[in-house]
Design a protein around this motif. Sequence first.
Motif, PDB file in Angstrom:
ATOM      1  N   CYS A  32       0.932  -1.440  -0.157  1.00 36.51           N
ATOM      2  CA  CYS A  32      -0.161   0.228  -0.202  1.00 36.51           C
ATOM      3  C   CYS A  32       1.113   1.286   0.059  1.00 36.51           C
ATOM      4  CB  CYS A  32      -1.073  -0.496   1.293  1.00 36.51           C
ATOM      5  SG  CYS A  32      -1.975   1.119   1.389  1.00 36.51           S
ATOM      6  N   ASN A  33       0.341   2.092  -0.701  1.00 39.10           N
ATOM      7  CA  ASN A  33       0.951   3.836  -0.870  1.00 39.10           C
ATOM      8  C   ASN A  33       0.673   4.876   0.042  1.00 39.10           C
ATOM      9  OD1 ASN A  33      -1.261   3.652  -2.317  1.00 39.10           O
ATOM     10  ND2 ASN A  33      -0.456   5.316  -3.910  1.00 39.10           N
ATOM     11  N   PHE A  34      -0.462   3.930   0.937  1.00 41.94           N
ATOM     12  CA  PHE A  34      -0.643   4.828   2.164  1.00 41.94           C
ATOM     13  C   PHE A  34      -0.215   3.924   3.494  1.00 41.94           C
ATOM     14  CE2 PHE A  34      -4.814   6.814   0.958  1.00 41.94           C
ATOM     15  CZ  PHE A  34      -4.523   7.233  -0.375  1.00 41.94           C
ATOM     16  N   ALA A  35       0.396   4.744   4.623  1.00 43.63           N
ATOM     17  CA  ALA A  35       0.404   4.266   6.082  1.00 43.63           C
ATOM     18  C   ALA A  35      -0.546   5.375   6.404  1.00 43.63           C
ATOM     19  CB  ALA A  35       1.823   5.320   6.355  1.00 43.63           C
ATOM     20  N   CYS A  36      -1.728   4.257   7.113  1.00 42.76           N
ATOM     21  CA  CYS A  36      -3.127   4.883   8.114  1.00 42.76           C
ATOM     22  C   CYS A  36      -2.910   3.807   9.137  1.00 42.76           C
ATOM     23  CB  CYS A  36      -4.139   3.891   7.521  1.00 42.76           C
ATOM     24  SG  CYS A  36      -4.639   4.941   5.299  1.00 42.76           S
ATOM     25  N   GLY A  37      -2.246   4.468  10.253  1.00 42.86           N
ATOM     26  CA  GLY A  37      -1.975   4.418  11.662  1.00 42.86           C
ATOM     27  C   GLY A  37      -2.882   3.276  11.848  1.00 42.86           C
ATOM     28  N   PHE A  38      -4.604   3.522  11.213  1.00 42.96           N
ATOM     29  CA  PHE A  38      -5.678   3.133  11.887  1.00 42.96           C
ATOM     30  C   PHE A  38      -6.181   1.574  10.788  1.00 42.96           C
ATOM     31  CE2 PHE A  38      -6.685   6.321   9.281  1.00 42.96           C
ATOM     32  CZ  PHE A  38      -7.396   5.744   8.178  1.00 42.96           C
ATOM     33  N   CYS A  39      -4.826   0.788  10.056  1.00 45.37           N
ATOM     34  CA  CYS A  39      -5.288   0.622   8.901  1.00 45.37           C
ATOM     35  C   CYS A  39      -6.105  -0.775   9.775  1.00 45.37           C
ATOM     36  CB  CYS A  39      -4.374   0.289   7.860  1.00 45.37           C
ATOM     37  SG  CYS A  39      -4.453  -1.570   6.471  1.00 45.37           S
ATOM     38  N   LEU A  44      -1.042  -6.252   5.229  1.00 39.11           N
ATOM     39  CA  LEU A  44      -1.016  -6.510   3.697  1.00 39.11           C
ATOM     40  C   LEU A  44      -0.125  -5.089   3.256  1.00 39.11           C
ATOM     41  CD1 LEU A  44      -4.174  -8.019   2.943  1.00 39.11           C
ATOM     42  CD2 LEU A  44      -1.884  -9.262   3.083  1.00 39.11           C
ATOM     43  N   MET A  45      -0.202  -4.143   3.823  1.00 35.93           N
ATOM     44  CA  MET A  45       0.850  -2.684   4.103  1.00 35.93           C
ATOM     45  C   MET A  45       2.256  -3.296   4.433  1.00 35.93           C
ATOM     46  SD  MET A  45      -1.046  -0.368   7.009  1.00 35.93           S
ATOM     47  CE  MET A  45       0.477   0.903   6.505  1.00 35.93           C
ATOM     48  N   GLY A  46       3.321  -2.331   4.044  1.00 37.30           N
ATOM     49  CA  GLY A  46       4.605  -1.766   3.086  1.00 37.30           C
ATOM     50  C   GLY A  46       4.522  -2.552   1.682  1.00 37.30           C
ATOM     51  N   LYS A  47       6.366  -3.309   1.864  1.00 41.75           N
ATOM     52  CA  LYS A  47       6.635  -3.868   0.381  1.00 41.75           C
ATOM     53  C   LYS A  47       5.777  -4.971  -0.388  1.00 41.75           C
ATOM     54  CE  LYS A  47       9.625  -7.216   2.225  1.00 41.75           C
ATOM     55  NZ  LYS A  47      11.131  -7.684   1.668  1.00 41.75           N
ATOM     56  N   LYS A  48       5.035  -5.348  -1.134  1.00 40.86           N
ATOM     57  CA  LYS A  48       4.883  -6.469  -2.285  1.00 40.86           C
ATOM     58  C   LYS A  48       4.989  -7.436  -1.826  1.00 40.86           C
ATOM     59  CE  LYS A  48       2.497  -6.860  -6.419  1.00 40.86           C
ATOM     60  NZ  LYS A  48       0.773  -7.042  -5.851  1.00 40.86           N
ATOM     61  N   GLN A  49       4.058  -8.389  -0.934  1.00 43.89           N
ATOM     62  CA  GLN A  49       4.838  -9.605  -1.037  1.00 43.89           C
ATOM     63  C   GLN A  49       4.310 -11.168  -2.496  1.00 43.89           C
ATOM     64  OE1 GLN A  49       6.017 -10.450   1.947  1.00 43.89           O
ATOM     65  NE2 GLN A  49       5.562  -8.097   2.541  1.00 43.89           N
ATOM     66  N   ALA A  50       5.129 -11.825  -2.843  1.00 44.79           N
ATOM     67  CA  ALA A  50       4.828 -13.209  -3.418  1.00 44.79           C
ATOM     68  C   ALA A  50       3.475 -13.591  -3.284  1.00 44.79           C
ATOM     69  CB  ALA A  50       5.773 -13.845  -3.332  1.00 44.79           C
ATOM     70  N   VAL A 137      -2.568   9.628   6.314  1.00 43.01           N
ATOM     71  CA  VAL A 137      -2.327   8.456   5.308  1.00 43.01           C
ATOM     72  C   VAL A 137      -0.656   8.951   5.235  1.00 43.01           C
ATOM     73  CG1 VAL A 137      -4.475   7.967   5.667  1.00 43.01           C
ATOM     74  CG2 VAL A 137      -3.831   9.479   3.803  1.00 43.01           C
ATOM     75  N   HIS A 138      -0.690  10.135   4.860  1.00 37.46           N
ATOM     76  CA  HIS A 138       1.054  10.160   4.984  1.00 37.46           C
ATOM     77  C   HIS A 138       1.036  10.491   3.122  1.00 37.46           C
ATOM     78  CE1 HIS A 138       3.011  10.454   8.605  1.00 37.46           C
ATOM     79  NE2 HIS A 138       1.572   9.049   8.979  1.00 37.46           N
ATOM     80  N   TYR A 139      -0.022  11.096   2.666  1.00 40.76           N
ATOM     81  CA  TYR A 139       0.001  11.050   1.030  1.00 40.76           C
ATOM     82  C   TYR A 139      -0.584  12.711   1.018  1.00 40.76           C
ATOM     83  CZ  TYR A 139      -1.392   9.914  -3.420  1.00 40.76           C
ATOM     84  OH  TYR A 139      -1.670   9.595  -5.015  1.00 40.76           O
ATOM     85  N   SER A 140       0.400  13.071   0.213  1.00 37.98           N
ATOM     86  CA  SER A 140      -0.054  14.473  -0.841  1.00 37.98           C
ATOM     87  C   SER A 140      -0.372  14.878  -1.402  1.00 37.98           C
ATOM     88  CB  SER A 140       0.920  15.556  -0.143  1.00 37.98           C
ATOM     89  OG  SER A 140       2.022  15.052  -0.913  1.00 37.98           O
ATOM     90  N   ALA A 141      -0.969  13.509  -2.920  1.00 37.28           N
ATOM     91  CA  ALA A 141      -1.040  13.495  -3.924  1.00 37.28           C
ATOM     92  C   ALA A 141      -2.750  13.743  -3.922  1.00 37.28           C
ATOM     93  CB  ALA A 141      -0.389  12.857  -5.013  1.00 37.28           C
ATOM     94  N   THR A 142      -3.316  15.105  -3.217  1.00 34.08           N
ATOM     95  CA  THR A 142      -4.944  14.228  -3.716  1.00 34.08           C
ATOM     96  C   THR A 142      -5.727  14.977  -4.211  1.00 34.08           C
ATOM     97  OG1 THR A 142      -4.643  16.681  -2.562  1.00 34.08           O
ATOM     98  CG2 THR A 142      -4.277  15.035  -0.869  1.00 34.08           C
TER      99      THR A 142
END
Length: 234
Positions: A32-39, A44-50, A137-142
């Motif tokens: 995921c490209n957001f960093a929601c502390g309440f997720c 499933l956040m962070g880097k993509k898994q196999a 969510v640490h994302y600014s490209a609104t």
Amino acid sequence: MNSRSSIYAYLEKPSMVDYPKHFAAVFFTSGCNFACGFCHNAALMGKKQAGLSRERLEKACTTFKKDWVNGVVITGGEPTLAPDLAELIHLFKDRFGFDVKLDTNGSNPELLAECLPLVDYVAMDIKTGFSGYPDLVHYSATANIQRSIDLIRAEAKDYEFRTTVIESFHTDEQMDEVAKIIEGSKRYALQAFIPRDELPGKAFRTLPRTTAARLHQLKARMAGTADEIHLRGA
């Protein structure tokens, strides 16, 4: 589709709450490209898994089909980061005949535009007013978020926007911003925040659950901004 898909995991039992009017299998992508502390899907956040092999994915679909499942939810993580998303939708629809619901944070309008003609329902999170995105969510490209909203309104077969309400953050001022963002939309849901010990943001683990009174207050405050306003967890 490659031998490995972008589907990382799925719920073993079908859901009756994740896709309106459907008995649905729920499949997860990772990353995921957001960093929601309440997720609530922090694993499933962070880097993509196999991902699962195509064979295992098709086997799961065959089992779900036998269990009278009629819909699939693709969620995450953020599904629009998956390069094979359109292929996955075709697999679920063309091979197995499922209706498909896509969950998204709206950050990838380019891939969303490609997939909108394929899916039957889209649920997009409006995390907060645009001014609050960097902090929450640490994302600014609104501008990407706005473009996705416009695309969904214009092209989605059916859709909803939704916000998980954290009372200490989602002030009246923030929710007035949200009201402007969703104004004229078909369907909007206000969802209760539920604290959990495994949330990625430690500060969120001890916050109080959203009260029913606050959800009802916001529903009244935002009346008329969407054709339908629903409460979840009230």
